[in-house]
Design a protein around this motif. Structure first.
Motif, PDB file in Angstrom:
ATOM      1  N   ALA A  81      14.924   3.058 -21.313  1.00 55.35           N
ATOM      2  CA  ALA A  81      15.891   3.310 -20.226  1.00 55.35           C
ATOM      3  C   ALA A  81      17.173   3.951 -20.732  1.00 55.35           C
ATOM      4  O   ALA A  81      17.811   4.733 -20.016  1.00 55.35           O
ATOM      5  CB  ALA A  81      16.201   1.991 -19.518  1.00 55.35           C
ATOM      6  N   GLU A  82      17.576   3.624 -21.968  1.00 52.50           N
ATOM      7  CA  GLU A  82      18.881   4.095 -22.426  1.00 52.50           C
ATOM      8  C   GLU A  82      18.824   5.096 -23.571  1.00 52.50           C
ATOM      9  O   GLU A  82      19.600   6.052 -23.586  1.00 52.50           O
ATOM     10  CB  GLU A  82      19.734   2.893 -22.860  1.00 52.50           C
ATOM     11  N   ARG A  83      17.964   4.880 -24.539  1.00 55.09           N
ATOM     12  CA  ARG A  83      17.990   5.702 -25.747  1.00 55.09           C
ATOM     13  C   ARG A  83      16.860   6.729 -25.735  1.00 55.09           C
ATOM     14  O   ARG A  83      15.689   6.359 -25.721  1.00 55.09           O
ATOM     15  CB  ARG A  83      17.883   4.796 -26.985  1.00 55.09           C
ATOM     16  N   SER A  85      20.094 -13.208 -32.822  1.00 60.39           N
ATOM     17  CA  SER A  85      20.169 -12.725 -31.441  1.00 60.39           C
ATOM     18  C   SER A  85      19.239 -13.535 -30.560  1.00 60.39           C
ATOM     19  O   SER A  85      18.216 -14.056 -31.012  1.00 60.39           O
ATOM     20  CB  SER A  85      19.749 -11.258 -31.371  1.00 60.39           C
ATOM     21  N   LEU A  86      19.579 -13.603 -29.302  1.00 58.23           N
ATOM     22  CA  LEU A  86      18.670 -14.180 -28.312  1.00 58.23           C
ATOM     23  C   LEU A  86      17.723 -13.096 -27.828  1.00 58.23           C
ATOM     24  O   LEU A  86      17.924 -11.904 -28.093  1.00 58.23           O
ATOM     25  CB  LEU A  86      19.462 -14.702 -27.117  1.00 58.23           C
ATOM     26  N   GLU A  87      16.716 -13.518 -27.070  1.00 63.24           N
ATOM     27  CA  GLU A  87      15.797 -12.563 -26.456  1.00 63.24           C
ATOM     28  C   GLU A  87      16.603 -11.554 -25.627  1.00 63.24           C
ATOM     29  O   GLU A  87      17.405 -11.925 -24.783  1.00 63.24           O
ATOM     30  CB  GLU A  87      14.829 -13.332 -25.542  1.00 63.24           C
ATOM     31  N   GLY A  88      16.416 -10.278 -25.916  1.00 64.94           N
ATOM     32  CA  GLY A  88      17.060  -9.231 -25.117  1.00 64.94           C
ATOM     33  C   GLY A  88      18.512  -8.973 -25.439  1.00 64.94           C
ATOM     34  O   GLY A  88      19.160  -8.154 -24.803  1.00 64.94           O
ATOM     35  N   GLU A  89      19.049  -9.669 -26.447  1.00 66.78           N
ATOM     36  CA  GLU A  89      20.495  -9.587 -26.675  1.00 66.78           C
ATOM     37  C   GLU A  89      20.911  -8.426 -27.576  1.00 66.78           C
ATOM     38  O   GLU A  89      22.078  -8.033 -27.573  1.00 66.78           O
ATOM     39  CB  GLU A  89      20.969 -10.909 -27.299  1.00 66.78           C
ATOM     40  N   PHE A  90      19.996  -7.889 -28.378  1.00 63.55           N
ATOM     41  CA  PHE A  90      20.373  -6.794 -29.287  1.00 63.55           C
ATOM     42  C   PHE A  90      19.826  -5.483 -28.734  1.00 63.55           C
ATOM     43  O   PHE A  90      18.757  -5.457 -28.118  1.00 63.55           O
ATOM     44  CB  PHE A  90      19.903  -7.076 -30.717  1.00 63.55           C
ATOM     45  N   PRO A  91      20.568  -4.393 -28.938  1.00 64.53           N
ATOM     46  CA  PRO A  91      20.179  -3.135 -28.281  1.00 64.53           C
ATOM     47  C   PRO A  91      18.788  -2.655 -28.659  1.00 64.53           C
ATOM     48  O   PRO A  91      18.093  -2.061 -27.830  1.00 64.53           O
ATOM     49  CB  PRO A  91      21.247  -2.126 -28.744  1.00 64.53           C
ATOM     50  N   LEU A  98       6.542   6.350 -24.993  1.00 64.36           N
ATOM     51  CA  LEU A  98       6.992   7.413 -25.891  1.00 64.36           C
ATOM     52  C   LEU A  98       8.485   7.603 -25.704  1.00 64.36           C
ATOM     53  O   LEU A  98       9.081   7.044 -24.776  1.00 64.36           O
ATOM     54  CB  LEU A  98       6.231   8.709 -25.633  1.00 64.36           C
ATOM     55  N   SER A  99       9.084   8.339 -26.627  1.00 64.86           N
ATOM     56  CA  SER A  99      10.520   8.564 -26.483  1.00 64.86           C
ATOM     57  C   SER A  99      10.739   9.611 -25.394  1.00 64.86           C
ATOM     58  O   SER A  99       9.862  10.428 -25.106  1.00 64.86           O
ATOM     59  CB  SER A  99      11.123   9.033 -27.809  1.00 64.86           C
ATOM     60  N   ARG A 100      11.916   9.546 -24.800  1.00 65.41           N
ATOM     61  CA  ARG A 100      12.234  10.528 -23.754  1.00 65.41           C
ATOM     62  C   ARG A 100      12.222  11.946 -24.344  1.00 65.41           C
ATOM     63  O   ARG A 100      11.749  12.892 -23.711  1.00 65.41           O
ATOM     64  CB  ARG A 100      13.609  10.211 -23.149  1.00 65.41           C
ATOM     65  N   ASN A 101      12.704  12.052 -25.578  1.00 65.72           N
ATOM     66  CA  ASN A 101      12.688  13.362 -26.247  1.00 65.72           C
ATOM     67  C   ASN A 101      11.271  13.905 -26.369  1.00 65.72           C
ATOM     68  O   ASN A 101      11.019  15.091 -26.155  1.00 65.72           O
ATOM     69  CB  ASN A 101      13.304  13.257 -27.650  1.00 65.72           C
ATOM     70  N   GLN A 102      10.353  13.000 -26.716  1.00 61.63           N
ATOM     71  CA  GLN A 102       8.953  13.390 -26.862  1.00 61.63           C
ATOM     72  C   GLN A 102       8.382  13.818 -25.507  1.00 61.63           C
ATOM     73  O   GLN A 102       7.671  14.825 -25.416  1.00 61.63           O
ATOM     74  CB  GLN A 102       8.191  12.156 -27.376  1.00 61.63           C
TER      75      GLN A 102
END
Ligand SMILES: [Zn+2]
Length: 430
Positions: free
Chosen positions: A116-118, A311-317, A137-141
């Motif tokens: 969604a973001e990177r 980190s907790l679940e979902g807490e790190f980017p 896949l990556s958005r770039n791909q």
């Protein structure tokens, strides 16, 4: 557990080495990736492998069909692979059913998932309980794909087989058990999930070398369905379990974190809070979200199982993406998480009440060689710990009570109690 130092020598490097062997394996909630993972763990600690057939009813759940995958790709009409499972196992939605098709890009798009973001990260997606398939896949791909027809292949099997989990039992003097668990169901993701597997493995190796008051049961289980399955199969023995800790996300740069059990004030919660707070970490209250602690803490079981993480679940980017790779976890961070786990267990092992045998006035410590006689870098703390233990040891207050009230470390209080016991000034019990 008299010393936690010796088993830790080289532990960080050992854990990183195991992490690098586990990282490439394509784990899911069932299948050969889990089996290969458990084989690696079994190279370090004794592990009993359990296979539970697909279709087995476990509490409100059913053990699903087993999923295995050999290859998957999206290729151009002339055979050039533009998305390739061989490059990253995150490219395929976990539990994708087999596919062999030719599709126009427009028709393929609903089956393609991007972060969604990177734009440069591949997301991690699953579809365990709804039959489906897809690629990540990556958005770039994705943006490099030209309109046209593509060959789409997922060479997987989704068929009756079994769910696999591993169990390591370390008996102690008492039948009372402490559960230590981690999930083993994520593919090439380092912090969530390889870090938890390597810390629990090394913790098992360390515990196996130490004298044990309690028995320990280490569970390497696929998330949710694994703990549900274990609970369903072991319900009759659960009264022996006095508490436990889920270990996950132990290698990133977030501070050490202890999440309390549903009860909030169980022995494991007090031990977890004491150790992690003193290490500068975070103490969080229970929420029915996270990993397998949700199942152990469900009201029908109410086993006090906390959670030790960074980190907790979902807490790190980087969570649930290709950026959660081996660069995200460090040997020293894994080692301090392991150390914290061992210290929590050390508190549980040694917390007990004593009775001061010379309770009228302070006993004269000097004539017993205890007055500033302990040596060490901080005689002030040691002296104070002796006086706290003598003052509070009326048979009702345990060493952890004393540590909490005094603000001293449990290890200092425990050392003082041992010295007083040796000097004949203390007796165990109320
Ligand atoms: Zn996860």
């Amino acid at each position: 557990m008299t010393s936690t130092a010796a088993p830790l020598t080289g532990a960080g490097e050992r854990m990183l080495a195991l992490a690098s062997r586990l990282f490439p394996l394509c784990r899911s909630i069932t299948g050969d990736g889990v089996r290969e993972t458990l084989r690696e763990v079994a190279g370090r600690i004794p592990l009993e492998i359990h296979e539970v057939p697909s279709g087995t009813q476990v509490l409100d759940w059913t053990v699903p069909d087993e999923w295995n995958i050999r290859d998957a790709y999206i290729a151009t009409a002339d055979g050039r692979r533009v998305v390739d499972f061989g490059e990253s196992n995150l490219h395929v939605v976990s539990y994708s059913e087999p596919v062999r098709a030719e599709m126009a890009l427009a028709d393929l798009r609903p089956y393609l998932h991007v972060h969604a973001e990177r734009p440069d990260w591949i997301p991690y997606r699953t579809s365990y309980y709804t039959r489906s398939w897809g690629f990540c896949l990556s958005r770039n791909q994705l943006e490099t794909l030209e309109d046209g027809t593509y060959v789409v292949v997922i060479d997987s099997t989704l068929a009756p087989g079994s769910l696999t989990y591993g169990e390591c039992f370390l008996p102690g003097q008492s039948e009372a058990e402490i559960l230590l668990t981690t999930h083993v169901c994520h593919p090439s993701l380092a912090n969530d999930n390889v870090s938890g597997i390597v810390v629990l493995t090394e913790l098992g190796a360390a515990l196996s070398e130490l004298p044990r008051r309690y028995s320990y049961r280490l569970l390497f289980i696929p998330g949710t369905i694994g703990s549900v399955t274990w609970l369903a199969r072991n319900e009759s023995g659960l009264s022996r379990v006095i508490g436990g800790v889920v270990i996950a996300c132990a290698g990133d740069s977030a501070p050490l974190t202890y999440k309390r059990s549903r009860r909030g004030d169980a022995a494991v919660d007090r031990a977890g809070a004491h150790v992690v707070e003193r290490s500068g970490g975070r103490i969080l209250d229970f929420v029915p979200w996270g990993w397998d602690e949700r199942q152990f803490n469900s009201p029908g079981f109410d086993i006090p199982v906390g959670c030790l993480t960074r980190s907790l679940e979902g807490e790190f980017p980087e969570y649930h993406s290709s950026a959660d790779d081996l660069d995200l976890i460090g040997a020293e961070r894994l080692e301090t998480a392991l150390q914290a786990a061992l210290e929590i267990l050390d508190v549980l092992e040694h917390d007990r009440a004593y009775r001061n045998l010379s309770p009228k006035g302070e006993p004269q410590l000097g004539k017993r060689g205890l007055y500033r006689g302990l040596g060490g870098p901080d005689p002030g703390t040691e002296q104070l710990a002796l006086l706290w233990v003598l003052n509070q040891s009326d048979g009702a207050h345990t060493l952890l009570d004393i540590a909490e009230r005094s603000g001293l470390a449990f290890s200092d209080v425990r050392r003082a109690a041992a010295a007083l016991l040796e000097a004949g000034l203390l007796a165990e019990g109320p």
